[in-house]
Design an enzyme around this catalytic site. Structure first.
Site, PDB file in Angstrom:
ATOM      1  CD  GLU A 161      50.294  38.407  40.924  1.00  0.00           C
ATOM      2  OE1 GLU A 161      49.927  37.247  40.767  1.00  0.00           O
ATOM      3  OE2 GLU A 161      51.011  39.142  42.341  1.00  0.00           O
ATOM      4  CD  GLU A 353      46.729  41.169  42.340  1.00  0.00           C
ATOM      5  OE1 GLU A 353      46.782  40.435  43.025  1.00  0.00           O
ATOM      6  OE2 GLU A 353      45.921  41.467  40.842  1.00  0.00           O
TER       7      GLU A 353
HETATM    8  C1  BG6 Z   1      47.580  37.764  42.714  1.00  0.00           C
HETATM    9  C2  BG6 Z   1      46.763  38.111  41.523  1.00  0.00           C
HETATM   10  O1  BG6 Z   1      48.811  37.005  42.435  1.00  0.00           O
HETATM   11  O2  BG6 Z   1      46.333  37.216  43.917  1.00  0.00           O
HETATM   12  C3  BG6 Z   1      45.301  38.109  41.585  1.00  0.00           C
HETATM   13  O3  BG6 Z   1      47.365  38.865  40.760  1.00  0.00           O
HETATM   14  C4  BG6 Z   1      44.872  36.873  42.917  1.00  0.00           C
HETATM   15  O4  BG6 Z   1      44.542  37.741  40.434  1.00  0.00           O
HETATM   16  C5  BG6 Z   1      45.518  37.148  43.899  1.00  0.00           C
HETATM   17  O5  BG6 Z   1      43.482  37.059  43.032  1.00  0.00           O
HETATM   18  C6  BG6 Z   1      45.231  36.095  44.620  1.00  0.00           C
HETATM   19  O6  BG6 Z   1      46.263  35.029  45.364  1.00  0.00           O
HETATM   20  P1  BG6 Z   1      46.117  33.506  44.843  1.00  0.00           P
HETATM   21  O7  BG6 Z   1      46.638  32.665  45.322  1.00  0.00           O
HETATM   22  O8  BG6 Z   1      44.055  33.380  43.960  1.00  0.00           O
HETATM   23  O9  BG6 Z   1      47.114  33.940  43.235  1.00  0.00           O
END
Ligand code: BG6
Length: 449
Positions: A161, A353
């Site tokens: 990301e 994910e």
């Molecule tokens: C993704 C990330 O954006 O979302 C993860 O790659 C993260 O590391 C997951 O745990 C959950 O969301 P947030 O709100 O903590 O970014």
């Protein structure tokens, strides 16, 4: 799902490992950030997290019992190179060797993410993603890791990301390093991230000739409210549209990687603040890769007005939501996101994910019942099955996340795991969603309808 479909689960280093100062690991920007008062909910830190560093055997067993073929995890750069570059910390490499040994015992394929946001603090102090040397620092780190693992790891994901690294890490105070940079700086950092990715791809290809490589962007996904050609086209337009000062847009990163250039509007929109680019940069950035690992959580519905123009429709009052502010439940996003991406970039897609944050607790019966997450997985996977049936090459899925973990600025107050973690005792309890996913894997998705 077709018989070669890869079922997996994912985690990331800072969110689960703990052992923040053991065996030669140096701090990352997330250690500094989480140790700064006021940055993380309830002063939580990743110092111990899920203590996975010491409990990885138990966690791999959970993966094995789940029946996944693949485990996506990330490497902590500052565990391997405490100075960011230069001297190698053998103990850091040894931890991952042990993890790989354990995975191979159960025939679970490792999918290694090279960067999941935990930049070594020492490199941040030298300018971090703004320093023009950072692509080569990353290249060096990737060289060390891929040479060391050699044939043991075939699947690599360069950067997780990039959108969040810039939008939430450098354009808001929410994530480390917690500084708001100018648009010019954010664009420059984005360009350096892309260049780091491109150099890494070349290095991996050199060290592991049969490697399969991808990167893991996210997006502001837009799905059509009505499935007619005009609505679909309007949704597609909004999905890929560049928006000023919004670094969350998918084309900002995926166009250069897959199409070899920034979108046309980029040059006009940012004409006064364009990043410095070398003449071969875009060629390096677009070095061919094998997969797009798209992280998919939520989406927005696009409706069309009387003139036929698409617009984002507000969610109806009381529509299903997760336990984290940004994540509305939009199962169709698992259909349209891979479809739109494949039609633009022509790369096979992994859902890198996908998961739901819920308010989980241990019930009186000692179990963790998470019906909302079960329903979420059921609906999202059903959409994925549909898009695969419609001919889009979706090759795998990583449930986010194997474990409840350190959820960045939310600390341990938000739970995404299919396995519950009691952060006082470190006891793991499989949630109902774990068993649902296990059944789904066993049935190759035949239970989804
Ligand atoms: C993704 C990330 O954006 O979302 C993860 O790659 C993260 O590391 C997951 O745990 C959950 O969301 P947030 O709100 O903590 O970014």
């Amino acid at each position: 799902m077709d018989k070669n479909f890869i079922w997996g689960a994912g985690t990331s280093a800072y969110q689960i490992e703990g052992a923040f100062n053991e065996d030669g690991r140096s701090p990352s920007i997330w250690d500094t950030f989480s140790h700064t008062p006021g940055k993380i909910e309830r002063k939580h830190t990743g110092d111990v997290a899920c203590d996975h560093y010491h409990r990885y055997k138990e966690d791999v067993k959970l993966l094995a019992e789940l029946g996944v073929k693949a485990y996506r995890f990330s490497i902590s750069w500052s565990r391997i190179l405490p100075n960011g570059i230069g001297e190698i910390n053998e103990k850091g490499l040894a931890f991952y060797d042990h993890l790989l040994d354990e995975l191979s015992q159960y025939h679970i394929e490792p999918f290694v993410t090279l960067y999941h946001w935990d930049l070594p603090q020492i490199l941040f102090e030298k300018g971090g993603w703004l320093n023009p040397q950072i692509p080569s620092w990353f290249e060096y780190y990737v060289d060390v890791v891929t040479k060391h693992f050699g044939k043991r790891v075939r699947n690599y994901i360069t950067i997780n990301e990039p959108q969040i690294v810039v939008q939430v890490g450098m354009h808001s105070l929410e994530h480390a390093p917690g500084i708001i940079y100018s648009t010019r700086e954010c664009l420059q950092a984005s360009h350096h991230i892309l260049l780091a990715h491109g150099l890494a791809v070349r290095k991996i290809r050199k060290n592991v000739p049969d490697a399969l490589i991808g990167f893991a962007p996210c997006s502001d996904s837009v799905v059509p409210l009505h499935n007619d050609p005009a609505s679909v086209e309007e949704a597609r337009k909004l999905f890929f549209q560049l928006r000023k000062d919004n670094f969350h847009v998918v084309t900002l990163f995926s166009d250069p990687v897959f199409l070899g250039d920034y979108p046309k509007e980029y040059y006009e929109m940012y004409k006064d603040v364009l990043p410095k680019m070398g003449k071969d940069d875009l060629k390096i950035i677009s070095t061919p890769i094998d997969y797009c690992y798209q992280n998919v959580y939520t989406g927005a519905y696009c409706d069309v007005d009387a003139s036929g123009k698409g617009y984002i429709k507000d969610f109806p009052v009381g529509s299903p939501q997760s336990n984290i502010v940004w994540e509305d439940v939009v199962p169709e996003t698992n259909y349209w996101t891979p479809k739109f991406l494949y039609e633009r970039y022509h790369k096979p897609i992994f859902i890198g994910e996908n998961g739901m944050c819920c308010h989980d607790a241990v019930s009186k019966d000692g179990k963790v019942h998470d019906p909302n997450r079960v329903d979420f997985m059921d609906r999202y996977l059903t959409e994925l099955k549909k898009v695969q049936k419609d001919g889009i090459p979706v090759v795998g899925y990583f449930a986010w996340s194997l474990l409840d973990n350190f959820e960045w600025a939310w600390g341990y107050t938000k739970r995404f795991g299919i396995v519950y973690v009691d952060f006082t005792t470190q006891k793991r309890i499989q949630k109902d969603s774990y068993y649902f996913y296990r059944e789904t894997i066993k049935n190759q998705g035949e239970n989804l309808r």
